[in-house]
Design a protein around this motif. Structure first.
Motif, PDB file in Angstrom:
ATOM      1  N   TRP C  97       0.812  -1.214   0.000  1.00  0.00           N
ATOM      2  CA  TRP C  97       0.000   0.000   0.000  1.00  0.00           C
ATOM      3  C   TRP C  97       0.843   1.260   0.000  1.00  0.00           C
ATOM      4  CZ3 TRP C  97       1.687   2.467   4.210  1.00  0.00           C
ATOM      5  CH2 TRP C  97       2.204   1.671   5.234  1.00  0.00           C
ATOM      6  N   SER C  98       2.167   1.124   0.153  1.00  0.00           N
ATOM      7  CA  SER C  98       2.971   2.338   0.316  1.00  0.00           C
ATOM      8  C   SER C  98       3.195   3.079  -0.999  1.00  0.00           C
ATOM      9  CB  SER C  98       4.314   2.013   0.941  1.00  0.00           C
ATOM     10  OG  SER C  98       4.999   1.109   0.116  1.00  0.00           O
ATOM     11  N   ALA C  99       3.050   2.422  -2.104  1.00  0.00           N
ATOM     12  CA  ALA C  99       3.218   3.121  -3.385  1.00  0.00           C
ATOM     13  C   ALA C  99       2.295   2.481  -4.393  1.00  0.00           C
ATOM     14  CB  ALA C  99       4.658   3.041  -3.861  1.00  0.00           C
ATOM     15  N   ASP C 100       1.609   3.334  -5.143  1.00  0.00           N
ATOM     16  CA  ASP C 100       0.677   2.793  -6.127  1.00  0.00           C
ATOM     17  C   ASP C 100       1.292   2.868  -7.519  1.00  0.00           C
ATOM     18  OD1 ASP C 100      -1.442   5.760  -6.354  1.00  0.00           O
ATOM     19  OD2 ASP C 100       0.721   5.461  -6.443  1.00  0.00           O
ATOM     20  N   ILE C 102       1.026   5.011  -9.880  1.00  0.00           N
ATOM     21  CA  ILE C 102       1.609   6.303 -10.249  1.00  0.00           C
ATOM     22  C   ILE C 102       3.003   6.431  -9.648  1.00  0.00           C
ATOM     23  CG2 ILE C 102       1.310   8.790 -10.150  1.00  0.00           C
ATOM     24  CD1 ILE C 102      -1.624   8.406  -9.833  1.00  0.00           C
ATOM     25  N   ALA C 103       3.143   6.000  -8.375  1.00  0.00           N
ATOM     26  CA  ALA C 103       4.457   6.077  -7.741  1.00  0.00           C
ATOM     27  C   ALA C 103       5.448   5.161  -8.439  1.00  0.00           C
ATOM     28  CB  ALA C 103       4.344   5.717  -6.266  1.00  0.00           C
ATOM     29  N   ALA C 106       6.635   6.850 -11.463  1.00  0.00           N
ATOM     30  CA  ALA C 106       7.564   7.934 -11.119  1.00  0.00           C
ATOM     31  C   ALA C 106       8.913   7.391 -10.669  1.00  0.00           C
ATOM     32  CB  ALA C 106       6.961   8.806 -10.032  1.00  0.00           C
ATOM     33  N   LEU C 107       8.921   6.230  -9.978  1.00  0.00           N
ATOM     34  CA  LEU C 107      10.204   5.648  -9.581  1.00  0.00           C
ATOM     35  C   LEU C 107      11.024   5.254 -10.805  1.00  0.00           C
ATOM     36  CD1 LEU C 107       9.275   3.408  -6.544  1.00  0.00           C
ATOM     37  CD2 LEU C 107      10.982   5.200  -6.578  1.00  0.00           C
ATOM     38  N   ALA C 153      -7.276   2.512 -13.274  1.00  0.00           N
ATOM     39  CA  ALA C 153      -7.764   2.962 -11.962  1.00  0.00           C
ATOM     40  C   ALA C 153      -9.248   3.276 -12.005  1.00  0.00           C
ATOM     41  CB  ALA C 153      -6.985   4.194 -11.537  1.00  0.00           C
ATOM     42  N   SER C 158      -9.248   1.954  -8.005  1.00  0.00           N
ATOM     43  CA  SER C 158      -8.113   2.197  -7.113  1.00  0.00           C
ATOM     44  C   SER C 158      -6.848   2.258  -7.935  1.00  0.00           C
ATOM     45  CB  SER C 158      -8.007   1.072  -6.094  1.00  0.00           C
ATOM     46  OG  SER C 158      -6.724   1.087  -5.485  1.00  0.00           O
ATOM     47  N   THR C 159      -5.833   2.962  -7.431  1.00  0.00           N
ATOM     48  CA  THR C 159      -4.550   2.945  -8.141  1.00  0.00           C
ATOM     49  C   THR C 159      -3.582   1.934  -7.544  1.00  0.00           C
ATOM     50  OG1 THR C 159      -3.938   4.850  -6.804  1.00  0.00           O
ATOM     51  CG2 THR C 159      -4.552   5.266  -9.079  1.00  0.00           C
ATOM     52  N   GLN C 160      -3.968   1.281  -6.448  1.00  0.00           N
ATOM     53  CA  GLN C 160      -3.107   0.279  -5.812  1.00  0.00           C
ATOM     54  C   GLN C 160      -3.077  -0.976  -6.653  1.00  0.00           C
ATOM     55  OE1 GLN C 160      -1.381   0.456  -3.305  1.00  0.00           O
ATOM     56  NE2 GLN C 160      -2.268   1.761  -1.747  1.00  0.00           N
TER      57      GLN C 160
END
Lengths: 665, 220, 318
Positions: C97-100, C102-103, C106-107, C153, C158-160
């Motif tokens: 759950w700490s990064a979806d 989109i994250a 971006a990573l 999403a 959800s984006t997860q």
């Protein structure tokens, strides 16, 4: 409240100090030190007021308009923007202690700098139209004086002229807007304006006027043309203030008038703001990619970030008009978080550019390069700024962008058709501008700091003084903290958002591992702290494993040259060549970019010539015709300058009779 | 089960739109013909599926016509014609491919909105199908408008007809005799166009529309 | 007790992706070689290459800076964290759950940022050409990825990635046009991001045809090993992403027992093998595009993503 105003007055007094003693070197240091202290105090006061969530503080001074006076008010929104303004002011003043020593004409900069800071504080504190406009115009004039500080340099005089025209035009629009808001009763205090109700037509007119007035100061396309000329012309710490802080004051003006005094707009006003924001973001970053002057690149990039902020504001307007307060709170939080983030990293980047300018005397990237070896600390801070502005986790730029995307993802509930068609397109523009921003800063950092030095000035660079470095590192640390602990910023913004749209985002402080959850656990969450820990841990594990198990041998040698060694640094990529693929893909349409190659005939020893032409379509399409039209009209009315005395008297007589006729009918 | 059936029908319709967008993307004439054959094949599959779920056996014949004529015969004939005409095998576009695809996207959005406004009372699933069919028609017209080469204009014309067939079968109402007459008229038009292309080529040594336009001989 | 078990599963996921990444690369090379009627290198050759590179001496240019030496570790770390967050054999892992999505995008963007900077560090024209082309490709591939994220999403709510995978497994997920368009767009974006034919040739060393290889031209020894490992991890990431969103069958539910986990791992291996085969087939069947045809190709993916999102906004008006 009076404490705040006393400190602002202290800033004004500080402005008068160098008038007698301008040239002495000590005066500069003392002035900037005092400004740092005052700004720091104001920042602390604003922050404590925001966090404690107290009642708004008001004060009324008996100066100004006879029946209105000068009203000042510090509520949650003002406290947030006051904090942003003074954080920027503290950093710029701290930077100025070191940077100001290199100033060649301090008497043109020192008096106006504290005045500029004071004016920005006053705009944010103003509670009636007169005080607001007076402070706004004072802010424009002080910054104009700072832009004209180096008026002998090429292009600065023209930049100042265009800035003055645009600023005057913007204030004029705001004046008309306030006049319409005050209504026929003439209630100029913000209290009276909040209570008033306007017909939808008048509301539309007010929105248009405020969009033009505040938008031109913020840098919305097509009103942005002054920004890339004026911001680079000023000294670097002033550029940081203008880009990082003054544009935010313009955003404050827009938010205050539209969300607070107008009680939000209708859904189509959200649509207009949204579209303008999207176009601004995409065009701003494309302009930035074509630049090779470091400060102008940063100024155009400010335009892009203002576009992102206005996308958030437009979404908030659309949600609010449809009665969805929670969605409006999310969008507005995203916009205001980006306001805070941008003031941090844009100031940092301008400080870096100023450091480069001090060390090398060059602003043109085509003459820089290899500075990472000569200015290691500056380059590290600048790198942090570049990573932050490119919206890469775990720094702060990513959080505000993530929040904006989440706001877009909940917008299918909006019923209007035009919104349903526009929001995906605006989301696409936002994604495009984010990717192009990363490209832009690879170029900015890579050409300026990496590679080999392209000129003697770049080879001779040395590191800058401690104060500049402290300011830059402080801002870098804040960028990291805001990225790792975004929940605190969101909770800090909650009182301001509550006051504007009547709802706020769910409290983030209690979430596990300090993550942020904008809507619900099941939908989405982001944990900056965990991502940062994971990246650091992975890098550490990889480095340790490699150093334990792999070979340590290292040898220095020449780079790979394919058999044609050429030590000339001119063979490496330039800013223009780096941007060439993007210029071909996007620039052919947007800027009518054309490349022209002249090859000498075979056997001739002349060099080949390569020329790229770009046209600014906004300038050609809007400003050039207007300027031409004004010149034409001026030429043709000029005969009125040379009339006889009798003819002038006739003119006065005719206008007097006409006014009396109007009064009679 | 119901949802699955309609989902597959929509997938085929969406595939047809995707094939029309791919037609806009091509730069070479042979690739254009191949994509057109794919589009006709997807159309045949879509019509066959409609025949299955509507229990209308005459639609199987429509599907067979689409498969045989449009997916096999016409591309092969056009291929031979290109070889015999000896024309330039790059497609010259009036505007660049990027802006053309942007306009194509806008047309799909437009047709979706129009269908949803106009056919408001109709069942939403049929509405989606009609929206896709209208997009295919509009994209075929866009292809005709933005290409200079006469063969690509023929392909665009055929693509418009594919869209009409999709609309007709989706709306479960096209009588068989109409289908036959439409197919025949298209065939005749096709033959006539082919003959004329040869005559034009003999006379002017080119089939580029812009060049031919300069021979009109009017006073400008 | 269950927390420790959860942590172990998460750790196993991270180790698994690290171990499987070179295997995937080797498998793709083997498939391509076989299709060209060559015997090709053994499937485990990339492991041997990495070990060999780790043992070799690093040759640095005279003016390479600290960024050049640190970048491979940063690139590897960002890519590894991103892959660790994609559900491979089980959903609902401890830190998923700490990064979806989109994250994760971006990573990967962050890894690419540092790779481009490393390319520009030495100051030769090879690095410059690689970096400038890479950012041009990224300027269209990343927005396309964001549009795909929006589409998925909006469908899954959800984006997860864990929630998306669970939604796709549930009976509520139907076949939908937008999902089909998103799949086509994701395949195109994956080809572009992983520097595969038709966008870039991973096997060439002619400077005018390189993008990714041009940026890493100056790297050698352990640094090159880290960069190559990061590239293999990125390929694994995209194949796993396509598998988890569009072919989620076999994924173990959160809190499942060891049998479900084993089934999940086995199905994941099967999916990887199929993906490698399809990728090898596609790369052999198609030719590399010229550089300025790539923006049109990626622009098409961007449009498809935008169209898919638009259809969801307009047709699902609730």
């Amino acid at each position: 409240m009076s404490v705040v105003l006393l400190f602002v007055a202290a800033l004004l007094v500080l402005a008068l100090l160098p008038i007698g003693f301008g040239r002495a070197a000590r005066v500069s240091t003392a002035l900037y030190l005092a400004a740092t202290a005052i700004s720091l105090f104001l920042f602390g006061f604003a922050l404590s007021h925001l966090v404690s969530g107290g009642a708004p503080l008001t004060l009324k001074l008996p100066i100004g308009l006879p029946f209105v006076g000068a009203n000042f008010r510090l509520d949650a929104l003002s406290a947030f923007f006051l904090a942003v303004v003074n954080l920027g002011g503290t950093a710029a003043s701290l930077y100025g202690i070191g940077y100001g020593r290199h100033e060649k004409s301090p008497e043109r900069v020192l008096p106006f700098y504290p005045a500029f800071l004071a004016a920005m504080n006053l705009v944010v504190l103003a509670d009636d139209a007169f005080t607001f406009l007076l402070s706004w115009e004072f802010m424009s004039l002080a910054s104009w004086a700072l832009v004209m500080a180096h008026h002998k340099e090429r292009g600065n005089a023209r930049a100042g002229y265009i800035y003055l025209v645009m600023a005057g035009f913007g204030t004029f629009c705001l004046l008309l807007g306030f006049g319409l808001l005050a209504g026929p009763d003439g209630g100029y205090t913000f209290e009276a304006m909040r209570a008033g109700h306007a017909t939808p037509l008048i509301e539309a007119l007010i929105l248009a006027l405020v969009l033009v007035g505040a938008g031109s100061k913020a840098g919305l396309v097509p009103l942005h043309v002054w920004l890339p000329l004026a911001h680079p012309a000023a000294p670097s710490h002033v550029s940081a203030l203008m880009s990082g802080v003054m544009t935010k004051v313009a955003v404050y003006g827009f938010v205050r008038i539209v969300f607070d005094l107008l009680n939000g707009g209708s859904w189509w006003s959200g649509l207009v703001v949204l579209v303008l924001g999207g176009v601004t973001a995409a065009l701003g970053v494309l302009y930035a990619l074509m630049q090779h002057d470091l400060k102008r690149l940063l100024a155009y990039h400010t335009v892009e970030n203002i576009g992102i902020i206005f996308i958030g504001l437009g979404l908030a307007l659309a949600f609010q008009a449809n009665g969805m307060a929670a969605g409006a709170a999310l969008a507005l939080t995203a916009a205001l978080f980006h306001v805070f983030n941008h003031s941090l990293f844009k100031s940092l980047l301008f400080f870096g550019a100023g450091a480069v300018l001090t060390a090398t005397g060059e602003r043109d990237m085509e003459h820089l390069g290899g500075l990472i070896h000569k200015m290691p600390l500056t380059s590290f801070a600048f790198l942090v700024g570049c990573v932050a502005i490119s919206a890469l986790p775990p720094l702060n730029g990513f959080v505000s962008e993530w929040l904006t995307f989440q706001a877009i993802l909940i917008s299918p509930v909006l019923p209007q058709w035009a919104l349903k068609l526009t929001i995906p397109a605006v989301g696409a523009l936002l994604a495009l501008s984010a990717a192009l921003a990363a490209a832009c800063f690879v170029k900015a950092f890579g050409i300026t700091f990496l590679g080999r030095a392209r000129s003697k000035a770049a080879e001779a660079a040395t590191e800058v003084d401690r104060f500049s470095l402290t300011a830059m590192f402080a801002l870098s640390a804040l960028c990291l903290l805001a990225g790792i602990l975004p929940g605190f910023v969101i909770d800090g913004l909650a009182p301001a958002i509550q006051g504007l749209v009547g709802a706020h985002m769910p409290p983030q402080a209690g979430e596990r591992w300090l993550s942020i959850v904008p809507i619900a656990e099941s939908r989405s969450s982001y944990d900056g702290l965990l991502v940062f820990i994971f990246i650091a841990l992975s890098a550490f594990i990889a480095a340790t494993a490699v150093h334990r198990l792999a070979s340590h041998a290292l040898r220095r040698s020449d780079p790979w040259d394919c058999g044609f060694p050429n030590a000339d640094p001119a063979t490496q990529y330039t800013a223009g060549s780096f941007a060439q693929p993007i210029r071909r893909v996007f620039g052919t349409l947007v800027f009518r970019a054309r490349e022209h190659v002249e090859m000498p005939p075979p056997g001739s020893l002349e060099p080949a010539r390569f020329e790229t032409t770009l046209r600014d379509l906004v300038w050609d399409g809007i400003y050039a015709p207007i300027a031409g039209g004004i010149n034409y009209a001026a030429d043709h009315i000029n005969w009125m300058q040379f009339l006889t005395v009798r003819r002038y008297l006739t003119l006065v007589f005719v206008s007097l009779v006409a006014l009396l006729l109007v009064l009679a009918l | 089960m119901d949802g699955f059936i309609f989902d597959v029908a929509h997938l085929f319709a969406g595939g047809l739109v995707l094939a029309s967008l791919m037609l806009l993307y091509q730069r070479r004439l042979y690739a254009l013909l191949n994509v057109f054959a794919v589009q006709a094949f997807v159309l045949a599959l879509s019509v066959a599926w409609q025949a299955y779920i509507q229990d209308a056996p005459h639609l199987y014949i429509t599907a067979a016509i689409a498969l045989v004529f449009k997916a096999i015969v016409i591309p092969v004939v056009l291929h031979r014609m290109i070889v015999r005409l000896g024309i330039h095998r790059e497609i010259e576009t009036v505007v660049g491919i990027g802006p053309t695809m942007l306009v194509g996207m806008g047309l799909v959005a437009l047709s979706t909105v129009v269908m949803l406004q106009v056919a408001g009372a109709v069942d939403p699933l049929a509405r989606e199908d009609l929206a896709f069919a209208l997009s295919v028609v509009l994209l075929g017209l866009l292809l005709m408008v933005t290409r200079r080469n006469a063969v690509s204009q023929v392909v665009g014309f055929m693509s418009v007809e594919n869209g009409l067939v999709l609309a007709a079968t989706g709306a479960r109402g096209m009588p068989f005799v109409v289908e036959i007459s439409v197919a025949f008229s298209i065939l005749i038009a096709f033959i006539v166009i082919g003959i004329f292309l040869f005559r034009i080529r003999e006379r002017f040594d080119t089939v580029d529309i812009e060049t031919i336009d300069s021979f009109r001989g009017e006073l400008r | 007790m269950s927390t420790i078990l959860d942590l172990l599963v998460q750790g196993a996921q991270m180790a698994l992706v690290l171990l499987l990444a070179p295997f995937l690369t080797g498998l793709v090379r083997k498939v391509k070689a076989r299709l060209l009627r060559r015997r090709g290198p053994p499937v485990l050759q990339p492991y041997r290459d990495l070990i060999r590179l780790f043992r070799k001496e690093v040759v640095l240019a005279h003016n390479a800076s600290w960024l050049f030496r640190v970048a491979p570790y940063l690139i590897f770390a960002a890519t590894w964290v991103a892959v660790a967050l994609v559900p491979t054999f089980a959903t609902g892992l401890t830190f998923s759950w700490s990064a979806d999505l989109i994250a994760i995008t971006a990573l990967i963007g962050g890894a690419r940022f540092f790779l481009a900077l490393a390319g520009m560090d030495v100051g030769t024209s090879f690095g410059g050409i690689g970096a400038s082309r890479e950012v041009m490709i990224a300027s269209l591939a990343e927005p396309a990825m964001i549009m795909i994220t929006f589409t998925v999403a909006l469908i899954a709510g959800s984006t997860q990635l864990s929630s998306i995978a669970q939604f796709m497994l549930s009976p509520e997920a139907g076949l939908s046009v937008s999902l089909g368009l998103a799949l086509v767009a994701l395949i195109i974006v994956s080809l572009a991001e992983n520097a595969r034919v038709p966008v870039d040739n991973p096997a060439t060393h002619l400077e005018l045809t390189m993008v990714h290889e041009a940026m890493v031209l100056e790297y050698s020894g352990r640094h090159l090993a880290m960069v190559e490992l990061a590239a293999s991890l990125k390929l694994l990431l995209y194949v796993s992403l396509i598998a988890c969103i569009f072919a989620p069958w076999g994924l173990a539910a959160p809190g499942a027992g060891p049998i479900a986990l084993a089934v999940g791992a086995f199905s994941y291996l099967v999916k990887l093998t199929i993906g490698a085969g399809l990728l090898g087939l596609f790369e052999t069947a198609i030719a590399k595009m010229r550089v300025f045809r790539v923006p049109e190709f990626l622009g098409g993916a961007f449009m498809l993503g935008l169209l898919a999102t638009l259809l969801l906004f307009v047709l699902r008006s609730h």
